[in-house]
Structures are given as structure tokens and as C-alpha cells.
Motif scaffolding. Structure first.
Motif, PDB file in Angstrom:
ATOM      1  N   ALA A 290       0.818  -1.217   0.000  1.00 44.87           N
ATOM      2  CA  ALA A 290       0.000   0.000   0.000  1.00 44.87           C
ATOM      3  C   ALA A 290       0.856   1.273   0.000  1.00 44.87           C
ATOM      4  O   ALA A 290       0.673   2.149  -0.855  1.00 44.87           O
ATOM      5  CB  ALA A 290      -0.973  -0.013   1.183  1.00 44.87           C
ATOM      6  N   PRO A 291       1.818   1.446   0.921  1.00 43.49           N
ATOM      7  CA  PRO A 291       2.666   2.650   0.877  1.00 43.49           C
ATOM      8  C   PRO A 291       3.482   2.746  -0.414  1.00 43.49           C
ATOM      9  O   PRO A 291       3.671   3.842  -0.950  1.00 43.49           O
ATOM     10  CB  PRO A 291       3.587   2.474   2.096  1.00 43.49           C
ATOM     11  N   LYS A 292       3.963   1.607  -0.907  1.00 45.37           N
ATOM     12  CA  LYS A 292       4.735   1.606  -2.146  1.00 45.37           C
ATOM     13  C   LYS A 292       3.887   2.128  -3.310  1.00 45.37           C
ATOM     14  O   LYS A 292       4.334   2.940  -4.127  1.00 45.37           O
ATOM     15  CB  LYS A 292       5.223   0.186  -2.436  1.00 45.37           C
ATOM     16  N   PHE A 293       2.645   1.665  -3.370  1.00 40.38           N
ATOM     17  CA  PHE A 293       1.723   2.084  -4.428  1.00 40.38           C
ATOM     18  C   PHE A 293       1.419   3.570  -4.330  1.00 40.38           C
ATOM     19  O   PHE A 293       1.420   4.291  -5.340  1.00 40.38           O
ATOM     20  CB  PHE A 293       0.434   1.267  -4.329  1.00 40.38           C
ATOM     21  N   MET A 294       1.141   4.044  -3.115  1.00 42.52           N
ATOM     22  CA  MET A 294       0.823   5.460  -2.926  1.00 42.52           C
ATOM     23  C   MET A 294       1.989   6.356  -3.337  1.00 42.52           C
ATOM     24  O   MET A 294       1.806   7.370  -4.023  1.00 42.52           O
ATOM     25  CB  MET A 294       0.463   5.721  -1.463  1.00 42.52           C
ATOM     26  N   LYS A 295       3.189   5.974  -2.931  1.00 40.46           N
ATOM     27  CA  LYS A 295       4.359   6.776  -3.258  1.00 40.46           C
ATOM     28  C   LYS A 295       4.574   6.813  -4.769  1.00 40.46           C
ATOM     29  O   LYS A 295       4.862   7.879  -5.342  1.00 40.46           O
ATOM     30  CB  LYS A 295       5.588   6.199  -2.569  1.00 40.46           C
ATOM     31  N   GLU A 296       4.441   5.663  -5.429  1.00 44.90           N
ATOM     32  CA  GLU A 296       4.658   5.590  -6.873  1.00 44.90           C
ATOM     33  C   GLU A 296       3.627   6.383  -7.651  1.00 44.90           C
ATOM     34  O   GLU A 296       3.866   6.754  -8.808  1.00 44.90           O
ATOM     35  CB  GLU A 296       4.644   4.127  -7.321  1.00 44.90           C
ATOM     36  N   ASN A 297       2.468   6.648  -7.042  1.00 47.12           N
ATOM     37  CA  ASN A 297       1.400   7.356  -7.738  1.00 47.12           C
ATOM     38  C   ASN A 297       1.220   8.793  -7.246  1.00 47.12           C
ATOM     39  O   ASN A 297       0.171   9.404  -7.479  1.00 47.12           O
ATOM     40  CB  ASN A 297       0.089   6.576  -7.608  1.00 47.12           C
ATOM     41  N   GLY A 298       2.211   9.314  -6.576  1.00 46.73           N
ATOM     42  CA  GLY A 298       2.234  10.735  -6.261  1.00 46.73           C
ATOM     43  C   GLY A 298       1.426  11.189  -5.074  1.00 46.73           C
ATOM     44  O   GLY A 298       1.231  12.396  -4.896  1.00 46.73           O
ATOM     45  N   LEU A 299       0.954  10.283  -4.227  1.00 47.66           N
ATOM     46  CA  LEU A 299       0.244  10.680  -3.005  1.00 47.66           C
ATOM     47  C   LEU A 299       1.273  10.838  -1.895  1.00 47.66           C
ATOM     48  O   LEU A 299       1.747   9.859  -1.328  1.00 47.66           O
ATOM     49  CB  LEU A 299      -0.824   9.652  -2.629  1.00 47.66           C
ATOM     50  N   LYS A 300       1.608  12.077  -1.581  1.00 41.94           N
ATOM     51  CA  LYS A 300       2.713  12.359  -0.668  1.00 41.94           C
ATOM     52  C   LYS A 300       2.296  12.384   0.788  1.00 41.94           C
ATOM     53  O   LYS A 300       3.042  11.964   1.674  1.00 41.94           O
ATOM     54  CB  LYS A 300       3.354  13.693  -1.038  1.00 41.94           C
TER      55      LYS A 300
END
Length: 399
Positions: free
Chosen positions: A203-213
Motif C-alpha cells: 500500500a505505501p509503495k503504491f501510494m508513493k509511486e502514484n504521487g500521493l505524498k
């Protein structure tokens, strides 16, 4: 004396956790790391580990038997046993309370029933050689470990998807994509998007890769769908099958929010495949049986007699219909009979393979061009000259 200077022996019945296990989000931004709240369970059994001055050195067990890890409970467990049985690899378990069993058709192989996440952990630690789990589990607990190899990526059961879901109401009512979610002005370092999930790596990996800071994470087991309604989370990341539970709790998936499409997979330890005697050969046999059975699902053998002047003439009639061409083409052979003391071949027997969805139409077309005495039987296995996945595995291993 400090703990770092102690030398101790860690036995396999005790829990082990490394710094990387306890801090899986060190790659995230400082604002994200500061808001991550997770509890980490390290209850799996691993090989002996020696800790010396803070460094960890794993001692690999010297053993001769090959170990296959299978899910111990739930739908995944029963579906896995059913698949192996269909492949003539029935698991023999003397006592249902025992965690060790065997597959008589595979010599020197032990079956170990474990929790799916522990199967992945023990593949990484070297305590198992092969395992069947969901792709979501392999991805979450394998965390990109290069020693984990995907041997078969589509066992055709356990289908689900790991997905981000948000409420249908309130500030999310008109949010229908991941991009729109990321652009909402509400998320700041002081007030981040709160996500409840059991997937503390993906989940954190996905968020980071998609620009949710600006995101914080909290972990929870079960009933994640209630978290937004209770006010303890803004969104959830969880496994979704039909989506019914999400809809019943006023949640929705959004465009771009699917993290992973998952189903049951066969995974292996790279080191075991290369270094442990017999593992590669056993993997080859399991892979061939799986491929042959899965390819045969929904396929039928159709046999019929057809009058014709020659095999070529019969083939011409058959190949004029694409549904009668079989896997590589129809098999045609003369049917001999004796008439007035003379052996003649007025009929030809044809054999083709037809998928279930085209079965009735194929029978109609076959009869329309002169077919009679049509016999139909389901296929159990279709063995290729060699399965493509085997060649891919050898290539991955550099063999």
C-alpha cells in the motif's frame, strides 16, 4: 554490556525480525514515515540465525527432503488440495491435525501446511523450497526478494484484486480516480490521507509511486470496510472479489486504484532450485502436471464418422469451419469394413478437440457436413511437447 555485543543462538521455534522487517517503509518520504503506524508480527519459524555484533548470519539447514508449503486453512487450502488431486498429486495426510504430509507420486517430498504469509517467509529463509499462495501474499511478504521465483502465475483459483476504496459520500462523492484523489487540497503534512490496510508493504509503495505524498497508514485485520464509517480512516486498501461488501458499506473503487490482480500461484526459492538436489526435477514434474490439467479444463474430445472419397477431401470439409480445426488440425483415419468379401474404406474417423463454449455449434456443423455417430468426452490432460513456463524458468535461472 550492550545487546549488540551479545552472541546468542536463535532456534527455529522462536520469532525473528530484522530491522528491514520492522521498518518496511524506509524508502518513503519523511512525512510519510512519520505517520506510519504498524504492528509487525514475527511469529514464523525460520532457520537458525546467529546474531553477532548486530549482524545477522543465517545458517541454512542441511536436509535431503524437498519441502512444499501449502495453505493450512480456508478456501485457498481446499482449492489447492482439489487442484493437486485433479493433477494426480493427492496429498496424503495421516492425521488432519498434523502439519506434515506427503504426495506419494513425488518421492522425497514433504508437504508442510502453513499460513500463506509464513509460506513466503520460509521460502525466503530457506526452510521451504516450493509453495502455493496467492500472488498478493507472495508480493506483500516477499517484498521483491530476488530469491523468490514465480514458477506458475495463473493456477485459476483464488481470484481477487488488491484495491484502494474510498467512501461514496462526503468529500469523496465526486472523486472517481486516483488522480483526483491525489489532487484533493485536504491532504497536508498535518492532516494526511488516512488509509487502513493489512498490506503494510504494497500500500505505501503504491501510494508513493502514484504521487500521493501526504498519507498515513494504520493496520487492521478484518472488517476494514467499517473504518471510514467509524471515522478512523479516510480510505482502505484491501482484497476485493465481487465488490459486494464494499458497496454494502458505501465504499467504491476508483479508476487507477487497483494495485494488483491476484490469484493462486506456484512460487519457489531460487537457491533451492539451483542448489538443492532434486528440487528442479520435482518442480518440472509439478509444473507439467499443472499445465496439462489447466490447459484441458473446458476442452472436449469429439469423435465422429464421416463418409468421404479420401482423407484429404474430408479434411477440406472440416477445415472450412474454424470451430472444427482442433488444436493443431483434425486427426483423420480410414474406417475399414468388409463388403462382398472386399475390404473397403467408405468412412473416415475424425477426432478434434473443442472448447466447451463451442461444443454444441461444432456438433451442429459436423453433422451438417456429413458427420455421424458423434461421441464426446471431456479431456483430463493436454501435454505439450514442453511447457513454455518451463523454458521461462530455466531462462530465469540462467540454465
Amino acid at each position: 554490556m550492550s545487546v549488540a555485543n551479545l552472541i546468542f543462538q536463535q532456534f527455529p521455534s522462536a520469532p525473528v525480525a530484522s530491522l528491514s522487517t520492522l521498518s518496511p517503509f524506509s524508502h518513503c518520504s519523511p512525512s510519510l514515515r512519520g505517520t506510519v503506524k504498524f504492528t509487525v508480527s514475527c511469529s514464523s519459524l525460520v532457520s537458525p540465525v546467529t546474531v553477532l555484533d548486530g549482524s545477522v548470519e543465517k545458517k541454512v539447514f542441511e536436509r535431503n527432503e524437498i519441502r512444499l508449503g501449502l495453505p493450512s486453512k480456508g478456501r485457498m487450502a481446499s482449492d489447492t488440495l482439489d487442484l493437486l488431486k485433479d493433477c494426480q498429486l493427492s496429498v496424503k495426510q495421516v492425521n488432519p491435525r498434523q502439519y506434515v504430509a506427503e504426495i506419494p507420486q513425488l518421492s522425497n517430498l514433504e508437504v508442510w501446511f502453513q499460513r500463506p504469509k509464513d509460506i513466503v517467509r520460509k521460502l525466503v529463509s530457506g526452510d521451504l523450497d516450493l509453495g502455493i499462495v496467492g500472488l498478493d501474499t507472495a508480493s506483500e511478504y516477499g517484498q521483491g526478494d530476488e530469491d523468490l521465483i514465480l514458477v506458475h502465475d495463473a493456477l485459476d483459483y483464488g481470484d481477487c484484486r488488491l484495491s484502494l476504496a474510498i467512501p461514496k459520500y462526503g468529500i469523496f462523492e465526486n472523486v472517481n480516480s486516483l488522480r483526483e484523489l491525489a489532487q484533493m487540497p485536504q491532504w497536508t503534512p498535518e492532516k494526511p490521507l488516512r488509509v487502513a490496510t493489512g498490506f503494510s508493504y504494497m500500500a505505501p509503495k503504491f501510494m508513493k509511486e502514484n504521487g500521493l505524498k501526504h498519507v498515513s497508514f494504520s493496520t487492521a485485520d478484518g472488517a476494514l470496510e467499517a473504518a471510514p464509517a467509524m471515522g478512523i480512516a479516510d480510505a482502505i486498501v484491501d482484497l476485493v472479489s465481487s465488490g459486494t461488501t464494499l458497496r454494502e458499506n458505501n465504499l467504491k473503487e476508483i479508476e487507477g486504484g487497483v494495485i494488483l490482480e491476484s490469484q493462486a500461484v506456484l512460487v519457489a526459492s531460487r537457491k533451492s532450485l539451483i542448489q538443492r538436489k532434486g528440487v528442479l526435477d520435482t518442480t518440472h514434474e509439478i509444473l507439467e502436471r499443472l499445465e496439462a490439467h489447466l490447459r484441458a479444463i473446458g476442452q472436449f474430445t469429439v469423435t465422429a464418422n464421416m463418409r468421404g472419397s479420401s482423407a484429404e477431401e474430408v479434411a477440406e470439409r472440416l477445415l472450412s469451419h474454424t470451430s472444427l480445426s482442433g488444436l493443431q488440425g483434425p486427426t483423420i483415419s480410414p474406417v475399414f469394413c468388409k463388403r462382398d468379401g472386399i475390404v473397403v474404406a467408405d468412412y473416415y474417423a475424425i477426432v478434434i478437440c473443442v472448447p466447451k463454449k463451442l461444443l454444441y455449434r461444432s456438433v451442429q456443423q459436423l453433422r451438417a457436413i456429413g458427420g455421424s455417430g458423434v461421441l464426446i468426452s471431456p479431456l483430463t490432460y493436454i501435454f505439450d511437447e514442453e511447457t513454455p513456463r518451463w523454458h521461462e524458468l530455466l531462462s530465469t535461472l540462467g540454465l
